[in-house]
Enzyme design. Structure first.
Site, PDB file in Angstrom:
ATOM      1  N   GLU A  79       0.797  -1.227   0.000  1.00  0.00           N
ATOM      2  CA  GLU A  79       0.000   0.000   0.000  1.00  0.00           C
ATOM      3  C   GLU A  79       0.835   1.286   0.000  1.00  0.00           C
ATOM      4  OE1 GLU A  79      -4.096  -1.332   2.152  1.00  0.00           O
ATOM      5  OE2 GLU A  79      -2.378  -1.159   3.492  1.00  0.00           O
TER       6      GLU A  79
HETATM    7  C1  ACM Z   1      -2.127  -5.452   3.855  1.00  0.00           C
HETATM    8  O1  ACM Z   1      -3.219  -5.932   4.214  1.00  0.00           O
HETATM    9  N1  ACM Z   1      -2.009  -4.157   3.604  1.00  0.00           N
HETATM   10  C2  ACM Z   1      -0.957  -6.281   3.698  1.00  0.00           C
END
Ligand code: ACM
Length: 504
Positions: free
Chosen positions: A314
């Site tokens: 992310e």
């Molecule tokens: C995640 O759930 N951002 C690895």
């Protein structure tokens, strides 16, 4: 569980989770622990002795028996032997024989003995788990079990960044997951909301970056001594700790502590919300890599296991070319400190060398970038968000947890095959499974318990048991039989309506 076709029906077989490879009842035979029972461990093996002490430590409080533990051979009592195991048990499997006179566990390693001990525990009455003396009797049914894991990697993750959990809570978590033959604990140590590990060369990380958590509580951190002690506790349960320092995103706590990690050189404000994808260390600055070298160097020195998890998920504020450049500069730092990198699957965009591992957290079984990485040689740990994420709600009525990956009822957690889940992923690229517990909504022990139990045992079974044992009806019956144990252990599990809890 395999049993001869004409033997006792499945429902009367002992209820073991994860299902063993082979379990054969010895009809009419039982073994009963008594005040004279002793534990005999393999001569000359301190590791086997430690497993014996661990077992006696579980049995003594509830039975009130002395259960002395000593190295030596015997054909009576509880025997933990490192000789005579069928080689098929491999490095983590075991053979367990419960006869009238003895409970004998044979393995090639202490890890195998430890796994056999977990099975023996589940053969005894649930009250064996009690912390104070209970009436007994302490009788186990006669069986022969031959057992070994499907995958070498069976993990659980605890996010101690969104909410901090003190060492005693993490040790309890370790003890509970060990009961289901989990052998890796991934600690998500850093995120936007808090930095949870003392780094002596970077004291502001904890002085400034650990003081908050989601919702604004006071946070906390582990001193290096506390972290070492957690790692040692996990090792005594044959669990390898995988520490994660999430980079380059999920880094607001570090950006609060060290202004030079910010592209504009200005320290960030602490963050206590639950948004993701807004933070990044400065990708183009040498100060960032000096920081990473300091942090990973200390972490590697504190961590005996082979892996450092570098996050990589992310990084939504980082353009792809910069992200790839970052990962390519980061991975040699992990290698320099003698560790193997593990990262969330996004980091495969950098096409890392085949010796690093990826953790897949997708929800769509069409994942061509994962298949391409496997074809380049990278091994994969599977954590599908809509199957294995322990922070997803069970259903729309469940108060805790998130739902971005969907609801995950017990059957969703159980009914998939890690060996055939991602389309086109070669079965031999799969190293195993991990069930992550993210803690945005998880503030207390009861919250952990309700999300982890009963779904963690489902993921543990997928990691351990051969596919031939996969059967929802069998699993739900065996899972129901865990509930009396959880009650005795004080585990506040979620009584999912999918399980007939009262039928055991
Ligand atoms: C995640 O759930 N951002 C690895």
């Amino acid at each position: 569980m395999a049993a001869p076709a004409d033997a006792t029906p499945e429902t009367s077989l002992p209820h073991i989770v994860p299902a063993p490879v082979e379990l054969t009842p010895r009809p009419g035979t039982t073994f009963t622990l008594d005040a004279d029972t002793a534990v005999h461990t393999h001569p000359g093996s301190p590791e086997a002795l430690e497993v014996g002490e661990y077992l006696a430590g579980i049995l003594r409080p509830s039975t009130g028996y002395p259960l002395p533990v000593a190295q030596g051979e015997s054909d009576r009592g509880v025997v933990l032997s490192l000789s005579g195991a069928d080689p098929v048990v491999g490095a983590e499997g075991y053979r367990l024989d419960v006869t009238e006179d003895a409970v004998t566990i044979r393995a090639t390693t202490a890890a195998g003995l430890f796994a056999g001990v977990q099975t023996f525990r589940q053969l005894l009455p649930a009250a064996i788990e009690a912390a104070d003396e209970q009436p007994g009797p302490w009788t186990a049914p006669g069986v022969t079990v031959l057992d070994h894991p499907r995958y070498p990697h069976r993990g659980a993750m605890l996010d101690v960044a969104r909410h901090f959990f003190p060492p005693a809570e993490v040790k309890r978590f370790i003890d509970l997951i060990a009961g289901y033959k989990i052998n890796h604990l991934h600690l998500h140590l850093t995120d936007d909301q808090g930095w949870r590990l003392e780094i002596k060369s970077r004291p502001e990380l904890t002085a400034r970056g650990s003081l908050t958590q989601v919702g604004g509580g006071e946070g906390g951190f582990y001193t290096q001594e506390e972290y070492r002690d957690l790692v040692a506790h996990a090792a005594s349960r044959h669990i390898t700790v995988i520490p994660e320092i999430d980079l380059p995103g999920h880094t607001n706590a570090a950006l609060v502590a060290y202004p030079e990690l910010n592209a504009d050189g200005v320290a960030k404000e602490p963050y206590t919300g639950i948004e993701v994808g807004f933070s990044s260390v400065a990708i183009g600055s040498d100060a960032t890599y000096e920081f990473i070298d300091d942090v990973l160097g200390e972490l590697a020195a504190l961590t005996p296991g082979p892996y450092l998890h570098i996050g990589g998920d992310e990084a939504l504020k980082t353009p792809e070319d910069e992200y790839v450049a970052f990962i390519r500069r980061l991975l040699p730092i992990v290698a320099k400190h003698g560790k193997t990198a593990l990262g969330w699957h996004e980091y495969l965009k950098a096409e890392p060398a085949p010796d690093v591992l990826a953790q897949w957290w997708g929800t769509d079984p069409k994942a061509p970038e994962l298949v391409a990485a496997a074809e380049r040689g990278n091994k994969v740990v599977l954590s599908p968000g809509n199957r294995s994420y322990l922070d997803m709600k069970y259903d729309e009525h469940f108060a805790l947890g998130l739902k971005w990956a969907g609801y995950v009822e017990v059957r969703d957690a159980y009914d998939w095959d890690p060996g055939a889940y991602v389309e086109g992923l070669p079965a031999d690229a799969v190293l195993g499974v991990e069930a992550p517990l993210w803690t945005e909504t998880v503030e207390r022990r009861e919250h952990i318990d309700r999300l982890v139990f009963p779904r963690l045992p489902a993921i543990a079974e997928l990691g351990w048991s051969p596919r031939t044992t996969h059967d929802w009806e069998s699993f739900r019956g065996r899972l129901a039989a865990q509930a009396p144990r959880w009650k005795v252990q004080g585990v506040d599990f979620h009584p999912s309506p999918q399980i007939a809890w009262d039928e055991v």
